[in-house]
Design a protein around this motif. Structure first.
Motif, PDB file in Angstrom:
ATOM      1  N   GLY A  12      34.620  11.070  17.264  1.00 55.12           N
ATOM      2  CA  GLY A  12      33.244  10.942  16.793  1.00 55.12           C
ATOM      3  C   GLY A  12      32.420  12.164  17.105  1.00 55.12           C
ATOM      4  O   GLY A  12      32.910  13.159  17.668  1.00 55.12           O
ATOM      5  N   ASP A  13      31.138  12.082  16.766  1.00 53.59           N
ATOM      6  CA  ASP A  13      30.262  13.243  16.910  1.00 53.59           C
ATOM      7  C   ASP A  13      30.084  13.677  18.360  1.00 53.59           C
ATOM      8  O   ASP A  13      30.077  14.874  18.662  1.00 53.59           O
ATOM      9  CB  ASP A  13      28.889  12.931  16.310  1.00 53.59           C
ATOM     10  N   ALA A  14      29.903  12.710  19.276  1.00 56.20           N
ATOM     11  CA  ALA A  14      29.672  13.069  20.677  1.00 56.20           C
ATOM     12  C   ALA A  14      30.885  13.789  21.264  1.00 56.20           C
ATOM     13  O   ALA A  14      30.744  14.782  21.990  1.00 56.20           O
ATOM     14  CB  ALA A  14      29.350  11.830  21.494  1.00 56.20           C
ATOM     15  N   THR A  15      32.076  13.312  20.946  1.00 52.33           N
ATOM     16  CA  THR A  15      33.294  13.954  21.447  1.00 52.33           C
ATOM     17  C   THR A  15      33.466  15.333  20.815  1.00 52.33           C
ATOM     18  O   THR A  15      33.855  16.300  21.500  1.00 52.33           O
ATOM     19  CB  THR A  15      34.512  13.068  21.153  1.00 52.33           C
ATOM     20  N   ALA A  16      33.173  15.448  19.536  1.00 53.96           N
ATOM     21  CA  ALA A  16      33.255  16.755  18.880  1.00 53.96           C
ATOM     22  C   ALA A  16      32.264  17.739  19.483  1.00 53.96           C
ATOM     23  O   ALA A  16      32.590  18.914  19.712  1.00 53.96           O
ATOM     24  CB  ALA A  16      33.008  16.601  17.382  1.00 53.96           C
ATOM     25  N   ASP A  17      31.047  17.276  19.744  1.00 57.31           N
ATOM     26  CA  ASP A  17      30.045  18.157  20.361  1.00 57.31           C
ATOM     27  C   ASP A  17      30.489  18.620  21.744  1.00 57.31           C
ATOM     28  O   ASP A  17      30.281  19.780  22.120  1.00 57.31           O
ATOM     29  CB  ASP A  17      28.705  17.428  20.459  1.00 57.31           C
TER      30      ASP A  17
END
Length: 243
Positions: free
Chosen positions: A80-85
């Protein structure tokens, strides 16, 4: 009595979520942090020479990888976005799959990505990503980088669950959802804000007065659902929240 917020998300992310809530209307309620899981290093990063892609399904996976390896040249699929960030902040090129394990697998297959891949994860996982991808013809290995040990609720958390004030309990995983009511004779009216259906199904039947499920398994959706959880808690208290 006003509602109490009980956050069982492991640190440092529990305190981070509490700080974000405080920026929202109603998020300045009394808050108790009681991590349901203790996260610690476990295992080592294997030889990465053969891998075309890394897979991360949590920010903890990124954090422990970044602390154990200097490699930043292998591209990443993130759940997801948080892990990608988190991966980008560590210096890696990351693709967010925008959801859960099923979304991640579907994106990798749809992209026609080639293996070998390496899933870097915790000791407990909700899905056999490596097995599913390998069965789909994309060779994928896995390595365990961290442990997730259950932690007892703090005295303050137990007291609020055994009290009279409504409790708003955001839960971010099935394990933390199950731990919320473990060995606690709950008397407080509890509103659970669950990140996913999988987390919601781990709430014992009848333990919560209301269970609200985020419309997407990520932090942004949890924050979108916050007003609904807050309204439910005040309804249980029998008062109308001042705007």
């Amino acid at each position: 009595m006003p509602p109490v917020i009980l956050i069982t998300r492991p640190e440092p992310y529990g305190a981070e979520f509490a700080a974000t809530l405080r920026t929202l209307p109603g998020g300045d309620l009394p808050t108790i942090l009681s991590p349901a899981l203790q996260i610690g290093a476990l295992g080592t990063v294997p030889d990465l020479g053969a891998y075309r892609w890394l897979i991360f399904t949590s920010r903890n996976g990124v954090r422990y990888f970044a602390g154990a390896s200097a490699r930043r040249d292998i591209p990443v699929y993130a759940v997801g976005d948080a892990t990608a960030d988190e991966a980008r902040r560590a210096g890696m090129e990351a693709i967010s799959c925008g959801g859960d394990a099923r979304d991640l697998v579907a994106r990798i297959i749809a992209d026609g990505a080639r293996g070998p891949m390496l899933h870097l994860r915790g000791a407990h996982t909700a899905a056999d990503i490596a097995g599913v991808l390998t069965a789909a013809g994309i060779k994928t290995d896995e390595a365990i980088l961290y442990s997730q040990r259950s932690a007892p609720l703090t005295d303050a958390a137990r007291a609020c669950l055994m009290g009279d004030a409504p409790v708003i309990a955001p839960v971010f995983s099935p394990r933390s959802a199950a731990a919320l009511f473990n060995d606690v004779p709950t008397t407080a009216p509890v509103v659970v804000l669950a990140i996913s259906d999988a987390a919601a199904t781990c709430i014992p039947e009848g333990a919560a007065r209301e269970v609200i499920i985020a419309d997407h398994p990520d932090m942004a959706a949890m924050l979108r659902a916050w007003p609904q959880a807050l309204s439910a808690a005040y309804r249980l208290e029998g008062t109308i929240r001042a705007e």
